[in-house]
Scaffold this motif. Structure first.
Motif, short mmCIF file in Angstrom:
data_model
loop_
_atom_site.label_atom_id
_atom_site.label_comp_id
_atom_site.label_asym_id
_atom_site.label_seq_id
_atom_site.Cartn_x
_atom_site.Cartn_y
_atom_site.Cartn_z
N THR A 1 0.93 -1.18 0.13
CA THR A 1 0.08 -0.04 -0.16
C THR A 1 1.04 1.29 -0.04
O THR A 1 2.22 1.19 0.11
N VAL A 2 0.17 2.48 -0.09
CA VAL A 2 1.03 3.51 -0.15
C VAL A 2 1.87 3.73 1.56
O VAL A 2 2.96 4.10 1.51
N PHE B 1 -10.42 7.90 2.47
CA PHE B 1 -9.81 6.68 2.08
C PHE B 1 -10.56 5.21 2.69
O PHE B 1 -10.19 4.99 3.73
N MET C 1 -5.57 4.13 -1.08
CA MET C 1 -4.20 3.69 -0.45
C MET C 1 -3.52 2.58 -1.21
O MET C 1 -2.50 2.30 -1.01
N HIS C 2 -4.41 1.78 -1.89
CA HIS C 2 -3.90 0.57 -2.49
C HIS C 2 -4.48 0.31 -3.95
O HIS C 2 -5.79 0.49 -4.09
N SER D 1 -2.03 5.58 -6.88
CA SER D 1 -1.72 6.30 -5.49
C SER D 1 -0.17 6.14 -5.26
O SER D 1 0.56 5.14 -5.49
N THR E 1 -0.69 11.16 -1.87
CA THR E 1 -1.51 11.03 -0.89
C THR E 1 -1.22 12.20 0.21
O THR E 1 -2.11 12.48 0.92
N CYS F 1 -10.79 8.34 7.27
CA CYS F 1 -9.82 6.97 7.01
C CYS F 1 -10.37 5.72 7.41
O CYS F 1 -11.15 5.51 8.22
N ARG G 1 -7.95 2.43 5.97
CA ARG G 1 -6.60 1.69 6.23
C ARG G 1 -5.95 2.41 7.39
O ARG G 1 -5.78 3.67 7.46
N SER H 1 -3.49 5.28 6.10
CA SER H 1 -4.30 6.51 5.83
C SER H 1 -4.55 7.38 7.19
O SER H 1 -4.32 8.60 7.05
#
Length: 661
Positions: A342-343, A513, A555-556, A592, A597, A609, A611, A614
């Motif tokens: 993920t980010v 997110f 985020m993913h 992303s 982000t 949020c 995740r 996030s």
């Protein structure tokens, strides 16, 4: 995409010429015929051509055609005739309708305004009349933005759809088409993500998935892994009755009306195959056939998957004795969930890599899906060697690494937990240092996963954990071992990157997110209950802040772990499409990164949020945020408790549906 219409064809075959050509010995064993173009329905004698084919080919088993539906009435008439003819003759029928996106995206790719409307008329006709059909999606630079939307639409309607990357084809005269394969790095990566998802989707027919694997490998810079029927049994017949070996490249070998065409075809087979072979390894064309190379590749992958296993640690130890040193010195090996990042994982990886690079180490990252990590390192601007986690290279590099680092993220109950355990086991065998770097512990889920997590921690020489709950659990398991609580590694990189941005003007936007509810957390309420509560809370929050726009960010972007963009598209369509309100809801379908982000969060009026990372981004950047407690007392609550921010936690079960903004 196709410039065949620019050719003036004064010598297209007549029906009698076609009948005569098909009488040649070359065509006696033909079993399948595809009527393609250009646009085959433009032939005014299309019906008669079908009659000649059925009458002249004694072994014919199926007839198929493809149409772009520019003229819906003409397309419907040829489809109806071909379908009835095949049914009467007792042979298979195939129909592909060209759909290259939704609405304007399709029209742009086809170069015909209003073509999408015409296409949908034909789709409605064949659907209502129960005529079997497939949709054929040709991917060019112009049609990439609509691939997911079209795939999801087709799936919702139970339409069979096939995605093909446009290829330069000599007979289509499309070598100068700028939209073909002129992909940017972002577009190529988006296509890698897309085809990787499709090739692993078991609901898609196996023969399609093999072709999607081919596209993924080509997009990744590898050679075409599967064969092609034109290598052994394909014949190409042009409108002038010229005969060729390949549907994509290669010169014709003669005319089908020639008395010696059969001998010429087979005598020139190897010469033309040699010429065409120069293009085969990079060919995207959708025709495919099993090959020895493909079978060997699949067998090797199965063998490695079986070998690199926690059930095989003793044998792995024996194998490691024969591993030779890789061509790199003084390196650390970072293992974990990389290749699905993920980010937040990208920010963690950046911190870990920069930390050890500053100490003079060379860097190696074990990745479950290396193309993901390759992209991550490009985004971060960090150089490192990437090895595949599910490979014998993991054992070799673990043997010779100065340190093996479980680089952040959770130690939790997932299948891929085997990779850090294998790596730690080999490293420990050769007395190298194992480091757990800023991880969390849990959710554990099963006794089997609990044992594996404990094994990893027992093999660790240095352990730092990101929250007090994880530290407490560690001390219960290993009262004699040292452990230190540290901040999540992602925080350091988020702070570092945010300093590079100028002050961002706040927009009147609620940035959300969201993610699909993970199965390991979804046991108390059903999906509908959870989604309805979430939609209600977003509406409540949007009114409370007085925003004019709600944007669903991600985020993913990878199917493993669920692509947040897919959930966002579904969630908007189900809960906000018909909603009358003072705010609009948008889905951001872009890829992303850490940087974008940060920008999205800093520019938002408020942030919602889900995740874990996030929330970590929003908290680190000082945003006005709320976080949905989908982990129900897990890592989200642990972080907020440690930072005295539990007031930011939202439990959907406690939201009053009569509550006013």
């Amino acid at each position: 995409m196709c410039n065949i219409w620019k050719h003036e064809r004064a010598n297209e075959f007549t029906l009698e010429e076609l009948r005569k050509a098909l009488s040649r010995r070359l065509f006696r064993k033909v079993e399948h015929v595809g009527l393609t173009g250009g646009e085959p329905s433009l032939r005014k004698d299309f019906f008669e051509i079908v009659d000649v084919l059925v009458e002249s080919l004694p072994r014919l088993k199926s007839l198929s055609t493809i149409t772009n539906c520019v003229s819906p009435s003409r397309s419907i008439s040829i489809i109806t005739y071909l379908y009835e003819k095949c049914k009467k003759a007792g042979i298979g029928f195939g129909l592909v309708l060209s759909m290259d996106g939704v609405e304007s995206c399709h029209d742009r790719n086809r170069g015909v305004k209003g073509n999408y409307v015409s296409l949908m008329k034909v789709v409605d006709f064949v659907s209502n009349n129960k005529i079997p059909f497939s949709l054929g999606y040709t991917i060019t630079k112009h049609s990439i933005p609509s691939i997911y939307e079209t795939f999801e639409m087709a799936r919702n309607h139970n339409w069979n759809i096939y995605f093909a990357i446009a290829e330069y084809i000599d007979r289509l005269n499309n070598q100068e088409c700028e939209a073909i394969q002129s992909f940017t790095d972002d577009e190529r990566y988006e296509l890698q993500l897309f085809f990787h998802k499709l090739m692993n989707d078991s609901s898609i027919p196996a023969y399609y998935r093999r072709s999607y694997w081919k596209n993924f490998e080509l997009l990744s810079g590898h050679a075409r892994p599967i064969g092609c029927p034109y290598h052994k049994e394909g014949i190409v017949l042009s409108p002038e009755l010229d005969v060729g070996h390949c549907a994509v490249k290669g010169k014709t070998v003669g005319n089908a009306l020639s008395n010696n065409i059969t001998s010429r075809f087979f005598l020139t087979w190897h010469r033309n195959k040699k010429y065409v072979g120069r293009f085969c390894d990079s060919c995207y064309h959708y025709h495919f056939q099993k090959s020895i190379k493909e079978e060997v590749t699949i067998l090797k992958e199965k063998m490695v998957r079986k070998f690199v296993s926690t059930d095989n640690l003793e044998m792995i130890g024996v194998y490691s004795k024969f591993c030779t040193k890789p061509d790199i010195n003084n390196f650390v090996l970072i293992v974990g969930w990389y290749g699905t990042e993920t980010v937040g994982d990208k920010a963690i990886l950046a911190t870990v890599l920069k930390d050890y690079a500053s100490k003079g180490y060379n860097l190696v990252v074990a990745s479950i899906y290396p193309f993901i990590t390759y992209r991550t390192l490009q985004e971060l601007g960090i150089r490192a060697t990437i090895i595949k986690s599910e490979s014998k290279e993991l054992i070799r590099y673990s043997k010779f690494a100065e340190k093996v680092i479980m680089g952040g993220g959770p130690l939790m109950g997932l299948y891929d937990l085997k990779y850090p355990l294998v790596s730690f086991s080999v490293s420990h065998l050769y007395k190298h240092e194992n480091v757990v770097y800023g991880c969390g512990i849990g959710p554990v889920r099963t006794e089997n996963y609990k044992n594996k997590i404990q094994c990893i921690l027992a093999l660790s020489d240095v352990v730092t954990l990101r929250d007090s709950d994880s530290v407490k659990l560690f001390k219960e398991w290993f009262p004699e071992k040292d452990v230190k609580q540290v901040e999540d590694p992602a925080i350091k990189f988020i702070k570092e990157r945010s300093e590079a941005f100028q002050t961002t003007m706040k927009e009147n936007v609620l940035a959300c997110f969201l993610r699909k509810m993970p199965i390991e957390y979804s046991n108390e309420h059903d999906t509908n209950w959870w989604e309805e509560r979430l939609a209600f809370y977003i509406t409540l929050l949007a009114k409370r802040y007085g925003v004019n726009k709600v944007v669903l960010y991600s985020m993913h972007n990878f199917w493993v772990g669920n692509d947040d963009r897919q959930f966002a598209r579904y969630f908007k369509k189900r809960y906000f499409c018909d909603l009358e309100s003072d705010f609009q809801v948008e889905v951001d379908n872009s890829l992303s990164t850490v940087d974008n982000t940060i920008e999205k969060i800093r520019s938002a009026r408020a942030v919602l949020c889900m995740r874990f990372h996030s929330m970590l981004f929003a908290h680190t950047l000082g945003a006005d945020y709320k976080v949905i407690d989908y982990t129900r007392g897990g890592k989200i609550q642990a972080f907020l408790k440690d930072h005295d921010f539990l007031s930011h936690l939202v439990e959907l079960s406690r939201i009053n549906e009569n509550e006013q903004p």
